[in-house]
Design a protein around this motif. Structure first.
Motif, PDB file in Angstrom:
ATOM      1  N   ALA A 223       0.851  -1.203   0.000  1.00 13.44           N
ATOM      2  CA  ALA A 223       0.000   0.000   0.000  1.00 13.44           C
ATOM      3  C   ALA A 223       0.882   1.246   0.000  1.00 13.44           C
ATOM      4  CB  ALA A 223      -0.910  -0.018   1.216  1.00 13.44           C
ATOM      5  N   ASP A 224       1.489   1.501  -1.148  1.00 17.93           N
ATOM      6  CA  ASP A 224       2.391   2.660  -1.274  1.00 17.93           C
ATOM      7  C   ASP A 224       1.739   3.663  -2.229  1.00 17.93           C
ATOM      8  OD1 ASP A 224       4.368   4.506  -1.624  1.00 17.93           O
ATOM      9  OD2 ASP A 224       5.959   3.059  -2.081  1.00 17.93           O
ATOM     10  N   LYS A 225       1.217   4.754  -1.698  1.00 23.27           N
ATOM     11  CA  LYS A 225       0.503   5.738  -2.507  1.00 23.27           C
ATOM     12  C   LYS A 225       1.402   6.449  -3.500  1.00 23.27           C
ATOM     13  CE  LYS A 225      -3.115   6.609   0.937  1.00 23.27           C
ATOM     14  NZ  LYS A 225      -3.782   7.625   1.790  1.00 23.27           N
ATOM     15  N   LYS A 226       2.701   6.498  -3.219  1.00 25.90           N
ATOM     16  CA  LYS A 226       3.629   7.205  -4.102  1.00 25.90           C
ATOM     17  C   LYS A 226       3.996   6.364  -5.328  1.00 25.90           C
ATOM     18  CE  LYS A 226       5.773   9.970  -0.430  1.00 25.90           C
ATOM     19  NZ  LYS A 226       7.059  10.289   0.261  1.00 25.90           N
ATOM     20  N   ALA A 227       3.892   5.057  -5.195  1.00 27.71           N
ATOM     21  CA  ALA A 227       4.295   4.163  -6.289  1.00 27.71           C
ATOM     22  C   ALA A 227       3.120   3.891  -7.222  1.00 27.71           C
ATOM     23  CB  ALA A 227       4.822   2.851  -5.728  1.00 27.71           C
ATOM     24  N   ALA A 228       3.417   3.781  -8.522  1.00 34.32           N
ATOM     25  CA  ALA A 228       2.374   3.465  -9.507  1.00 34.32           C
ATOM     26  C   ALA A 228       1.892   2.037  -9.300  1.00 34.32           C
ATOM     27  CB  ALA A 228       2.934   3.627 -10.914  1.00 34.32           C
ATOM     28  N   LYS A 229       0.574   1.841  -9.477  1.00 31.78           N
ATOM     29  CA  LYS A 229       0.011   0.502  -9.288  1.00 31.78           C
ATOM     30  C   LYS A 229       0.621  -0.488 -10.277  1.00 31.78           C
ATOM     31  CE  LYS A 229      -4.460  -1.889  -9.098  1.00 31.78           C
ATOM     32  NZ  LYS A 229      -5.934  -1.733  -9.251  1.00 31.78           N
ATOM     33  N   TYR A 230       0.687  -0.096 -11.558  1.00 34.81           N
ATOM     34  CA  TYR A 230       1.285  -0.937 -12.595  1.00 34.81           C
ATOM     35  C   TYR A 230       2.485  -0.222 -13.202  1.00 34.81           C
ATOM     36  CZ  TYR A 230      -2.275  -4.601 -12.843  1.00 34.81           C
ATOM     37  OH  TYR A 230      -3.082  -5.667 -12.573  1.00 34.81           O
ATOM     38  N   VAL A 231       3.547  -0.963 -13.442  1.00 34.26           N
ATOM     39  CA  VAL A 231       4.722  -0.449 -14.147  1.00 34.26           C
ATOM     40  C   VAL A 231       5.046  -1.404 -15.288  1.00 34.26           C
ATOM     41  CG1 VAL A 231       7.208  -0.049 -13.993  1.00 34.26           C
ATOM     42  CG2 VAL A 231       5.717   0.759 -12.162  1.00 34.26           C
ATOM     43  N   ASN A 232       5.285  -0.866 -16.485  1.00 36.70           N
ATOM     44  CA  ASN A 232       5.659  -1.683 -17.648  1.00 36.70           C
ATOM     45  C   ASN A 232       7.113  -1.468 -18.016  1.00 36.70           C
ATOM     46  OD1 ASN A 232       3.170  -2.876 -18.039  1.00 36.70           O
ATOM     47  ND2 ASN A 232       2.495  -1.392 -19.580  1.00 36.70           N
ATOM     48  N   SER A 233       7.678  -2.424 -18.700  1.00 39.26           N
ATOM     49  CA  SER A 233       9.022  -2.250 -19.245  1.00 39.26           C
ATOM     50  C   SER A 233       9.017  -1.046 -20.181  1.00 39.26           C
ATOM     51  CB  SER A 233       9.456  -3.487 -20.035  1.00 39.26           C
ATOM     52  OG  SER A 233       9.602  -4.598 -19.185  1.00 39.26           O
ATOM     53  N   PRO A 234      10.111  -0.278 -20.203  1.00 38.61           N
ATOM     54  CA  PRO A 234      10.178   0.849 -21.142  1.00 38.61           C
ATOM     55  C   PRO A 234      10.386   0.360 -22.568  1.00 38.61           C
ATOM     56  CG  PRO A 234      12.273   0.586 -20.021  1.00 38.61           C
ATOM     57  CD  PRO A 234      11.333  -0.413 -19.398  1.00 38.61           C
ATOM     58  N   GLU A 235      10.205   1.246 -23.544  1.00 35.91           N
ATOM     59  CA  GLU A 235      10.454   0.911 -24.952  1.00 35.91           C
ATOM     60  C   GLU A 235      11.912   0.475 -25.114  1.00 35.91           C
ATOM     61  OE1 GLU A 235       8.373   1.552 -27.968  1.00 35.91           O
ATOM     62  OE2 GLU A 235       6.774   1.409 -26.480  1.00 35.91           O
ATOM     63  N   SER A 236      12.112  -0.531 -25.937  1.00 36.88           N
ATOM     64  CA  SER A 236      13.471  -1.018 -26.186  1.00 36.88           C
ATOM     65  C   SER A 236      13.567  -1.496 -27.626  1.00 36.88           C
ATOM     66  CB  SER A 236      13.826  -2.154 -25.223  1.00 36.88           C
ATOM     67  OG  SER A 236      13.095  -3.324 -25.556  1.00 36.88           O
ATOM     68  N   GLU A 237      14.702  -2.039 -27.964  1.00 37.36           N
ATOM     69  CA  GLU A 237      14.912  -2.572 -29.316  1.00 37.36           C
ATOM     70  C   GLU A 237      13.925  -3.705 -29.619  1.00 37.36           C
ATOM     71  OE1 GLU A 237      16.659  -3.097 -33.082  1.00 37.36           O
ATOM     72  OE2 GLU A 237      16.912  -1.483 -31.624  1.00 37.36           O
ATOM     73  N   VAL A 238      13.515  -4.434 -28.579  1.00 37.09           N
ATOM     74  CA  VAL A 238      12.626  -5.581 -28.794  1.00 37.09           C
ATOM     75  C   VAL A 238      11.194  -5.335 -28.324  1.00 37.09           C
ATOM     76  CG1 VAL A 238      14.516  -7.225 -28.655  1.00 37.09           C
ATOM     77  CG2 VAL A 238      13.256  -6.650 -26.580  1.00 37.09           C
ATOM     78  N   TYR A 239      10.949  -4.293 -27.555  1.00 35.21           N
ATOM     79  CA  TYR A 239       9.610  -4.056 -27.000  1.00 35.21           C
ATOM     80  C   TYR A 239       9.067  -2.695 -27.410  1.00 35.21           C
ATOM     81  CZ  TYR A 239       5.836  -3.424 -23.556  1.00 35.21           C
ATOM     82  OH  TYR A 239       4.617  -3.203 -22.963  1.00 35.21           O
ATOM     83  N   HIS A 240       7.994  -2.721 -28.195  1.00 35.04           N
ATOM     84  CA  HIS A 240       7.303  -1.505 -28.610  1.00 35.04           C
ATOM     85  C   HIS A 240       5.831  -1.657 -28.214  1.00 35.04           C
ATOM     86  CE1 HIS A 240      10.866  -0.426 -30.945  1.00 35.04           C
ATOM     87  NE2 HIS A 240      10.864  -1.666 -31.391  1.00 35.04           N
TER      88      HIS A 240
END
Length: 655
Positions: A223-240
């Motif tokens: 229960a951390d209000k400062k942290a985002a509920k969901y976090v995704n990997s950032p854009e990379s050479e293999v992930y768009h």
């Protein structure tokens, strides 16, 4: 290294139509299959797969090859990765030595990113199932969501320890480079500090269409209000993000089979639906729907059903994605869940039969859904109702099919109680404005780049190239077959006149071609065809049982693509359903001997014309021996007349 016997077993077992069928919705077309190109944005199929030849050809992009080359082109696999993928698909045991640290360092960047993601995927699963913290926190959360052990394993769900750099330290200790840990986003590096991006989160790996790990989604449990509920990997050479749909790897076969795709918003929506028994479901993973994501679905089906939460605050914004779907030429339906429910919770509380019935009973056409939603917002306000009608017509204008547009206009007229003439007039105004805007944009681009149009010169057909290509095609398709060939030879008649008489002899096609070309000392002018010719002849001389599939598999990628292009060129007509229009092209196999003789004779006549042209140029030289040149020209002209007679008999006669 993968053993040669394993590679041969993979090629022997893999079926190109099955492999490609996992990525493209293929439909039977005669003895072949056809579908939309996975390499370009198209609405008419130009992609052909031949089960008999075990090859594919994409006429829109020019690409082609076998099952392995498709995976290399479509999934950007290396050759070993494609072999391993096929081995896994067909349950073939594959031996390979574990990669050393040195080998990992030598891998190129793209491959290194995949390696890091695969390691992370295994690591997070091990933490979930084999550590006290993983079981107590991560596994408990998934169990509370109602996920079974089979479901958790199917989707490779995991857990990242609630420690600052537990994963990073483990990866570095296994020889993975910090550079690639940072580029995948698994590790965040700030100055001299580094820490795990997904610290204390349950992990949802994001798969490519073929099952490779592209990135991750992580949900925090504390229960951390400062942290985002969901976090995704950032854009990379293999992930768009804009080119990926969560769950597509697990859903693709079901989407093609059911001819429909359910589109939801979140990871757990997908997983819960799949566990309940509805597997043709994917998610946009919290991002606005993109044309690239829609095109992924378009390869498998033309039908999308969008599922909305009962109390979705952003539903007004979400329906904008419907216009994008319509623009791509797909059919759209919408389902709203009861207030307070979402796909995850509703699927969890209902059986497969109850869920299926609800989806069927509450599925509305997009125009019915949008009209009901906007009319409710208008609240009997005439001005707002006019805006609502214009917005609905604007959505209809996105549909490329004119018949569908007219049907939807009629439906809108009925629902909104307004004349069709007014709606058609509004549609025409919208289309006119769009054309005007497009023309304006085009003119501005022309002006900005100062493009000057030049009349395109007429392309001259290179007859020698065409004939050499035809010889390669004949050898590939019929080289090892035995035929009765009719040679026409000059014989003196009883009256003393020379005339052509037929002499029939039996020979293999490749022997006939080889001897005829040797007799005239004819050489291929195209270097690629020349190389292919000698490779094919050599293979046919040595192999009693010539298998086209095996031959293609042994070629390099460039040469294999050339062979595929040659073999599939005559399949192009099947894309246009000629047979349905009672136009039945004649099969070459019915007249192989005739085809061989005609092609070689045509090439000989062409080369004679070239030789005569050379002699004509020689007459312009000051030191030219005109008498000798004329005698040679006369001999060639007589030979050309003889060959022309033979060619006429081959084309018109019956062998």
């Amino acid at each position: 290294m993968i053993s040669k016997s394993t590679i041969e077993q993979v090629f022997e077992t893999a079926r190109v139509e099955e492999v490609i069928g996992d990525f493209v919705n293929l439909k039977k077309s005669g003895s072949n299959f056809k579908g939309l190109s996975p390499f370009s944005d198209e609405r008419s199929p130009s992609f052909m797969v031949s089960p008999v030849k075990q090859i594919w050809k994409d006429f829109s992009s020019g690409k082609g090859g076998n099952a392995v080359t498709f995976l290399m082109e479509h999934e950007h696999f290396t050759y070993p990765e494609a072999i391993k993928y096929l081995a896994k698909k067909y349950n073939i045991e594959i031996e390979e030595t574990e990669q050393t640290n040195e080998q990992k360092e030598e891998a190129n960047e793209r491959e290194s990113l995949y390696l890091v993601n695969e390691f992370a995927n295994t690591y997070f699963q091990n933490i979930l199932h084999k550590t006290d913290q993983g079981k107590a926190i991560g596994l408990s959360y998934f169990k509370e969501r109602g996920f079974t052990n089979d479901t958790i394993k199917t989707y490779n769900l995991g857990y990242s320890l609630d420690e600052w750099q537990a994963f990073t330290d483990e990866a570095l200790g296994k020889g993975y480079q910090l550079e690639f840990l940072e580029k995948t986003g698994l590790t965040i590096v700030k100055e001299d500090k580094r820490f795990d991006r997904f610290k204390g989160r349950v992990m949802f790996p994001i798969h490519s269409m073929s099952g490779r790990i592209l990135g991750f989604g992580g949900r925090i449990l504390a229960a951390d209000k400062k942290a985002a509920k969901y976090v995704n990997s950032p854009e990379s050479e293999v992930y768009h993000k804009s080119k990926v749909l969560y769950g597509l790897f697990h859903a693709k076969q079901s989407i093609a089979k059911e001819d429909n795709c359910f589109l939801v918003e979140g990871y757990t929506d997908v997983i819960q639906f799949h566990q309940t028994g509805i597997k043709n479901v994917v998610a946009s993973s919290g991002t606005a729907l993109t044309p690239e994501q829609i095109r992924l679905i378009n390869r498998l089906t033309k039908n999308i059903t969008v599922l909305f939460d009962g109390d979705a605050a952003g539903i007004r914004a979400s329906i904008r994605g419907i216009d994008l779907i319509l623009e791509q030429g797909l059919n759209v339906k919408v389902v709203m869940f009861p207030n307070g429910e979402d796909p995850d919770s509703f699927a969890k509380q209902n059986t497969l039969e109850e869920l299926s019935s609800y989806l069927e009973d509450n599925s509305k056409d997009f125009i019915q859904f949008k009209a009901a939603l906007l009319v409710e917002e208008a609240n009997n306000d005439p001005i707002k109702k006019a805006e609502t009608i214009r917005e609905i017509v604007n959505s209809i204008s996105k549909i490329p099919d004119p018949i569908k547009r007219e049907i939807y206009i009629q439906e809108c007229s009925r629902i909104m109680d307004i004349s069709e003439d007014v709606l058609f007039s509004t549609l025409a105004q919208i289309n006119k404005k769009e054309r005007s805007d497009a023309n304006k944009e085009y003119k501005e681009e022309q002006k900005a780049f100062n493009v000057i149009k030049h009349e395109q010169p007429k392309v001259k057909v290179d007859l020698q190239y065409v004939l050499e290509r035809k010889i390669i095609e004949i050898l590939l398709l019929y080289g090892n077959e035995t035929e009765d060939f009719e040679d026409l030879v000059l014989k003196e008649s009883e009256t003393g006149d020379l005339q052509l008489e037929p002499v029939v002899h039996k020979a293999k096609v490749f022997e006939k071609v080889y001897l005829d070309l040797q007799e005239d000392e004819m050489q291929f002018s195209d270097e690629k065809f020349k190389s292919l010719y000698y490779t094919i002849i050599d293979t046919l001389h040595q192999a009693e049982d010539f298998q086209l599939k095996d031959f293609i598999n042994r070629l390099g990628q460039d040469m294999a693509n050339e062979v595929t292009t040659i073999l599939m060129e005559d399949e192009r007509y099947r894309l246009h359903d000629w047979q349905r229009n009672h136009i039945i092209p004649k099969e070459k196999k019915e007249t192989i001997a005739q085809l061989v003789s005609q092609t070689i004779l045509s090439l000989r006549c062409f080369l004679i014309d070239q030789k005569v042209a050379e002699y004509q140029n020689d007459t312009l030289r000051e030191d030219a021996n005109l008498r000798s040149i004329l005698e040679d020209v006369n001999d060639y002209v007589k030979l050309k007349m003889l060959l022309s007679k033979k060619l006429g008999k081959v084309v018109g006669g019956k062998i």
